[in-house]
Each structure stands twice: as structure tokens, then as C-alpha cells.
Design a protein around this motif. Structure first.
Motif, PDB file in Angstrom:
ATOM      1  N   LEU A 138      68.632  53.605  95.349  1.00  0.00           N
ATOM      2  CA  LEU A 138      69.817  54.462  95.268  1.00  0.00           C
ATOM      3  C   LEU A 138      69.563  55.690  94.393  1.00  0.00           C
ATOM      4  O   LEU A 138      69.989  56.802  94.727  1.00  0.00           O
ATOM      5  N   TYR A 141      67.157  58.172  96.239  1.00  0.00           N
ATOM      6  CA  TYR A 141      67.917  58.853  97.296  1.00  0.00           C
ATOM      7  C   TYR A 141      68.809  59.942  96.714  1.00  0.00           C
ATOM      8  O   TYR A 141      68.879  61.060  97.243  1.00  0.00           O
ATOM      9  N   ARG A 142      69.475  59.655  95.607  1.00  0.00           N
ATOM     10  CA  ARG A 142      70.368  60.633  94.967  1.00  0.00           C
ATOM     11  C   ARG A 142      69.588  61.840  94.457  1.00  0.00           C
ATOM     12  O   ARG A 142      70.082  62.973  94.497  1.00  0.00           O
ATOM     13  N   SER A 148      75.472  59.916 101.697  1.00  0.00           N
ATOM     14  CA  SER A 148      76.245  58.679 101.637  1.00  0.00           C
ATOM     15  C   SER A 148      75.327  57.470 101.727  1.00  0.00           C
ATOM     16  O   SER A 148      74.185  57.556 102.195  1.00  0.00           O
ATOM     17  N   GLU A 149      75.823  56.318 101.297  1.00  0.00           N
ATOM     18  CA  GLU A 149      75.070  55.076 101.410  1.00  0.00           C
ATOM     19  C   GLU A 149      74.822  54.728 102.885  1.00  0.00           C
ATOM     20  O   GLU A 149      73.787  54.153 103.228  1.00  0.00           O
ATOM     21  N   HIS A 153      71.233  53.987 104.687  1.00  0.00           N
ATOM     22  CA  HIS A 153      70.974  52.791 105.493  1.00  0.00           C
ATOM     23  C   HIS A 153      70.513  53.147 106.906  1.00  0.00           C
ATOM     24  O   HIS A 153      69.545  52.566 107.423  1.00  0.00           O
ATOM     25  N   ILE A 175      73.132  47.588 104.212  1.00  0.00           N
ATOM     26  CA  ILE A 175      74.312  48.332 103.766  1.00  0.00           C
ATOM     27  C   ILE A 175      75.145  47.551 102.760  1.00  0.00           C
ATOM     28  O   ILE A 175      75.658  48.105 101.784  1.00  0.00           O
ATOM     29  N   LEU A 178      73.555  47.800  99.294  1.00  0.00           N
ATOM     30  CA  LEU A 178      73.746  49.100  98.650  1.00  0.00           C
ATOM     31  C   LEU A 178      75.111  49.186  97.981  1.00  0.00           C
ATOM     32  O   LEU A 178      75.245  49.721  96.872  1.00  0.00           O
ATOM     33  N   TYR A 179      76.126  48.654  98.652  1.00  0.00           N
ATOM     34  CA  TYR A 179      77.475  48.686  98.068  1.00  0.00           C
ATOM     35  C   TYR A 179      77.613  47.674  96.928  1.00  0.00           C
ATOM     36  O   TYR A 179      78.176  47.980  95.879  1.00  0.00           O
ATOM     37  N   HIS A 182      76.471  48.522  93.354  1.00  0.00           N
ATOM     38  CA  HIS A 182      77.355  49.327  92.507  1.00  0.00           C
ATOM     39  C   HIS A 182      78.176  48.452  91.553  1.00  0.00           C
ATOM     40  O   HIS A 182      78.584  48.917  90.489  1.00  0.00           O
ATOM     41  N   HIS A 496      79.027  55.242  91.246  1.00  0.00           N
ATOM     42  CA  HIS A 496      78.419  56.376  91.958  1.00  0.00           C
ATOM     43  C   HIS A 496      78.096  57.511  90.972  1.00  0.00           C
ATOM     44  O   HIS A 496      77.005  58.103  91.024  1.00  0.00           O
TER      45      HIS A 496
END
Length: 594
Positions: A138, A141-142, A148-149, A153, A175, A178-179, A182, A496
Motif C-alpha cells: 500500500l 503504491y501511494r 484507489s485500492e 487490485h 482486495i 488491502l481494506y 487499514h 488512508h
């Protein structure tokens, strides 16, 4: 390769910008110059350093060897048991993916000790999920290509070599993982910043005596109602989006751009109510110390400043002052002489009870503010003349005047408007007294501090460092795309923002490294350069029905080699070849040793 400079005149000063350029020979004996790296403004010492590096790079390399390729019909002189015959004519190149920027991210991430930090705090789940690597994905990627996540994915993970670098497969980008990741990270925020401050001290001898404090906001393109107590609220929008709910982000950074702490607050939080809590937060987390807080006007209240002066030891501050206070002190300041703080900057120092007031006048700022004022006034006058020439009713006239006021707010107070009444037509004129007052104040700042009497140049330098925190906010909203925020749950919204801040910490570390080793370059430029390095899978079918798979990253180009040399980075060895399971033998074509 060689250095080439271009000059540009700005605000009456000559600026010189440098680039590294190479000559490329084309057809018909033509030579085309291609910019390799843009360095921006660099000083003489940095220019000499780059020139030396280019010389070494151009002339210090070993002479390349030339090898021959033999045709497939040539007989193999000897055969061994550990050889595999391959069919070169059926070679395939598959799955190109971005490798260079991912590899650089992993290098900086490891240098900061973040891999070990999160491995200890995010242990693998009972089913074997490596939450620390999901979190690292994550963050990468940022930093590299934020979105977006769902996009991570669906697209990004497969188009990057992050899985190869981490030794994991697509399961990292599931997916739901990834959520769910958080939900696991916010509790470690304080420990993370303590860890990072220690690493920055070890790596760069970073100092944390001067702290810059400011606030920004980020909005949401979603509509209420929200759960009771939700932080998404309407408030003063620094993004010029008062129609959207928002949260406020308060941040403390050092002049080098290293963050110490941040806090996510309700969108309607007033700036004046935040400072006291942050003073206590920093003292509790990092202990008591003699720190200098640098802030803009509008953040501290008189009550908070009095508490900072009365603290033991006193909490030192340097803060901008509203222009209304300049009017109160104007008579006292008029009697004092100007002192030269540095080239183009003059100051006046006024001692008051327990505080020192500093009136600074910057020639660069004078030119900038006067140019902005003239542009606004010129635009307003043009619009008012257009309105005066219209044959419209009073109500429509008021609407158009309101639009002009919104478009040219700073120039509006310099104009005197006469609305039509009885036999008087619509008219406007310049308020000369207001223009003279604005002319006198342009480029001037009134600062106040409780520090022991410092050199004027030092005080001015402290205040100018506030641009660093503005640069942090700009990078968060630009390079790292902290918005749009797609989450709806408040905890995941804060997670996030936390991931965005950690990505910024990696970027700030790279920027600090570039400052010493490759001045003039930005972290974003380096990431974009190295992102051109790809990883490929070369598939070589064998005569016995198997496939030899060579996973290889592309060799760096001239500019990429130069970057790696400057950053003192060494590329890893190429991954070892793989071979699929045995199948039915087929005709021989070539031999490769495994």
C-alpha cells in the motif's frame, strides 16, 4: 555527456538552470543533443561535483567485449547430464512490469528499518497472510503511482515487480486484504514516528530543535448525513471547496521536511484551538526540550503565547502577526532605523515586555506583491468599465458587482463604488489613501518572538522555513494524491491519511539523500527515471517439453546508471532461472546449462 546551463531573468535577478546533456549521433553525420537529467539551480561546488561525476562515468568504464553468436546448426562439442536443450526460435518475452521505482522504494523502506518495524507489529495471520507486506504494498503504491485500492487490485500490482521484490504472489493485492490492513495500523502511529525520528538522526544527524506548525484541509466528494461525531464536517476550506465536507490535518515538521507528528481533526476545527494540544502532544511523546515553534499568524492565541512564555523552560516561538498590530506599533517602528539582515532584506527590531517584534521588508516580496496588486487592480478596472457601459437594472448591476468583488477581492478594497441613485449614475474611483497604505505595507512582515535576541538574519531565516511545511502539503495533495478519499469508514479514512504520510516519509528520506549526493534533483524525478527499468519473463521452450524461465530486469540506460552511481546504489543480482516440470521430449535445437 556534459553540463549545459540556461539563464532566465526573474524579478530583476538572473537565474541559471543546469541540465546534463548527451550527444547522440544520427544519420547523415548529424548530432542531436538529448537532455539526460534536469538539475535546476546548483551552486559552483555542486556544479564541480556533477562535472567530476560525468568525467568518471564517461571515461572510467571498462572496454566492452564483443562476443559471437553461433548458428543452431553448429554441433555441441560436449554434452553433460545437467544440460537442457532449448528451442531458441520459439523464445517468448512475457509479462513486462515496472521494476526500478519499486526497487528504489524497497531500498529506502529497508534503510529506514520499516520492514523490521512492521514485521514485529503486524505478525502473519493464522492463515499465513503477511500483513506487513500488504502494508508495504500500500505504501509503495501511494508513493509510485497513487490511486484507489480497487485499481491496485485490478491493475497496478500485476503491472509492477513488487511481488518479485517481496517474494510474494498476487495474494498481497487481494482486495479484502488491502481494506482489512487499514484496520490494523493506526494504533502504531506514535511508535512509528518515534522510530523514524531516531532513524533520521542516525542517517542524517537530523535536528529537531526548530519545529514548523501549520494546518491544511482535505475535502470529500460525498454528502452527509454521517454518523454522529464524524470528523467530516463543513468548515473553512483551504482547497476553495466550501461546498464539500472536509477534515483538518495539523502537522509538525522540521525545516528539512521530516514530520514529527500529525493529527486528523474535525472539518470545522478552528486553527486557534489546536496549538495547545499539539504542544502537550510533542512534549509527552518526545520529552521536554528547548524547541522553537515557527507558525503563521492566526494559529496561536494571546492566551497560548502567554502560557508558552510562562512555561519552565519557556517554549520559544516565532510567529507572524496580523497587520492590525502593525498599525498599533507603527509610530514606535517609524523611529527605528532599518538594519540589513541579508541581501534584499531589511529589518527593524522593537523590544516590548517579554517579546521582540521584528518588522521585515523583503525586496523580492515587494516586487511580487506589487505585481499581484497591479494585476488584480487592472482586471477589476477593466471589469468595472464593462459594467458601466451596460444598460442594466439595479438588481442585475448588484449581481455583476458581486461577481467582480469575488474575482478581484484584494483590489476591491482599493475601489470606491457609487451605486446609481436618483440622478446619480453608476460610478467608481480609486481610493488613494488605501492605495498608499497598501503600497507602504507591500513586502513587509511583522513577526514576534520570545527568543533571546538573535541576529536579524537568523530570525528571518527561521520564518522563511515555513515554506517547507507548505511544500509538504503540496506533495501530499499532488505527488501522493491524498485525495480523492474513497473510504467511508472514519477509521479507514484516517488509515488512508496515515499511509499517505508514511509514503511522504519515504519520499522525504530520498529527498534528503539527494540533497547530499545529487543536488538539484527531486525525489519525484528520480522515481520517474528509474521507473523506466522493466522486469521481463523470458520463456525458452526445451526439447523435452519443459520451459526455462529467465526473469530479468532491463539494464539501466546512461542516465539511470549515472543516478545509481550518484546515489551509491548497487543493483541486485538477476534472479536465478526456473525450469518447469518434465514433459515429453521433442527435437533438439540448442543447449543451456542449468
Amino acid at each position: 555527456m556534459f553540463l549545459r546551463s540556461t539563464t532566465r531573468k526573474k524579478n530583476g535577478k538572473q537565474h541559471r538552470y543546469w541540465s546534463i546533456v548527451e550527444n547522440k549521433r544520427c544519420g547523415a553525420g548529424k548530432v542531436v543533443q538529448r537532455p539526460v537529467l534536469y538539475l535546476g539551480e546548483i551552486n559552483d561546488q555542486q556544479e564541480a561535483s556533477w562535472q567530476k561525476t560525468i568525467d568518471i562515468f564517461e571515461h572510467g568504464q571498462a572496454v566492452p567485449r564483443t562476443v559471437a553468436l553461433f548458428p543452431a546448426e553448429c554441433p555441441v562439442q560436449s554434452a553433460e547430464e545437467n544440460t537442457v536443450r532449448i528451442k531458441l526460435g520459439e523464445m517468448e518475452v512475457r509479462h513486462p512490469r515496472q521494476w526500478g521505482a519499486c526497487w528504489l522504494f524497497c531500498q529506502i523502506y529497508s534503510e529506514l528499518g520499516l520492514d523490521q518495524f512492521w514485521k514485529e507489529r503486524l505478525p502473519a495471520s493464522r492463515k499465513g497472510t503477511r500483513w506487513d507486506l500488504v502494508f508495504q504494498t500500500l505504501c509503495a503504491y501511494r508513493l509510485i503511482d497513487p490511486g484507489s485500492e480497487w485499481r491496485l487490485h485490478r491493475q497496478w500490482f500485476e503491472r509492477s515487480a513488487l511481488g518479485d521484490l517481496l517474494g510474494e504472489d498476487f495474494s498481497l493485492a487481494a482486495i479484502h486484504k488491502l481494506y482489512e490492513c487499514h484496520d490494523l495500523i493506526l494504533q502504531h502511529k506514535a511508535a512509528l514516528f518515534e522510530h523514524l525520528t531516531q532513524r533520521w538522526k542516525d542517517l542524517f544527524s537530523a535536528k529537531f530543535e526548530v519545529l514548523l506548525y501549520d494546518l491544511t484541509s482535505t475535502y470529500f466528494e460525498s454528502d452527509p448525513p454521517f454518523p454522529e461525531g464524524d470528523k467530516r464536517q463543513y468548515g473553512y476550506s483551504r482547497d476553495k471547496r466550501p461546498d464539500c465536507v472536509q477534515v483538518v490535518i495539523a502537522l509538525v515538521v522540521t525545516p528539512e521536511g521530516f514530520p514529527l507528528a500529525y493529527e486528523v481533526m474535525r472539518g470545522n476545527t478552528s486553527d486557534k484551538t489546536t496549538l495547545k494540544g499539539f504542544l502537550e502532544k510533542i512534549e509527552k511523546q518526545y520529552g521536554k526540550a528547548q524547541r522553537i515553534w515557527v507558525m503563521d499568524r492566526g494559529i496561536p492565541t494571546e492566551e497560548t503565547l502567554a502560557e508558552m512564555r510562562a512555561s519552565d523552560p519557556p517554549v520559544l516561538y516565532l510567529v507572524g502577526t496580523p497587520k492590525g498590530r502593525l498599525s498599533k506599533l507603527q509610530k514606535k517602528l517609524a523611529e527605528l532605523p532599518w538594519e540589513q539582515a541579508r541581501e534584499g532584506v531589511e529589518v527593524k527590531l522593537l523590544d516590548e515586555t517579554g517579546e521582540l517584534y521584528v518588522l521585515a521588508r523583503s525586496q523580492d516580496r515587494v516586487h511580487k506583491e506589487r505585481s499581484m496588486r497591479r494585476r488584480q487592480l487592472k482586471g477589476l478596472w477593466k471589469r468595472l468599465k464593462e459594467i458601466a457601459a451596460m444598460q442594466i437594472e439595479r438588481d442585475e448591476l448588484l449581481l455583476k458587482l458581486g461577481g467582480a468583488r469575488k474575482q478581484f477581492p484584494s483590489a476591491w478594497r482599493l475601489a470606491e463604488i457609487q451605486l446609481p441613485a436618483a440622478e446619480q449614475p453608476f460610478a467608481f474611483k480609486l481610493r488613494w489613501n488605501k492605495l498608499r497604505e497598501a503600497w507602504r505595507r507591500e513586502g513587509r512582515y511583522l513577526l514576534r518572538t520570545n527568543m533571546p535576541k538573535e541576529a536579524p538574519a537568523k530570525l528571518w531565516e527561521y520564518y522563511l522555513q515555513l515554506v517547507q511545511i507548505e511544500a509538504v502539503f503540496k506533495q501530499l495533495k499532488g505527488d501522493l494524491s491524498i485525495r480523492p478519499i474513497f473510504h467511508q469508514d472514519e477509521d479507514r479514512i484516517e488509515a488512508h491519511i496515515f499511509i499517505s504520510f508514511l509514503a511522504y516519509c519515504v519520499q522525504a528520506t530520498l529527498s534528503r539523500r539527494l540533497k547530499d549526493l545529487a543536488p538539484g534533483l527531486t525525489a519525484r524525478a528520480v522515481l520517474q527515471k528509474l521507473a523506466a527499468m522493466q522486469m521481463l519473463d523470458v520463456h525458452l521452450p526445451t526439447t523435452d517439453g519443459r520451459t526455462v524461465i529467465l526473469t530479468r530486469y532491463t539494464q539501466p540506460e546512461v542516465d539511470q546508471k549515472l543516478l545509481l552511481e550518484k546515489l551509491k546504489l548497487t543493483l541486485p543480482d538477476q534472479p536465478p532461472p526456473k525450469i518447469s516440470a518434465s514433459q515429453v521430449p521433442k527435437s533438439d535445437e540448442a543447449v543451456v546449462k542449468t
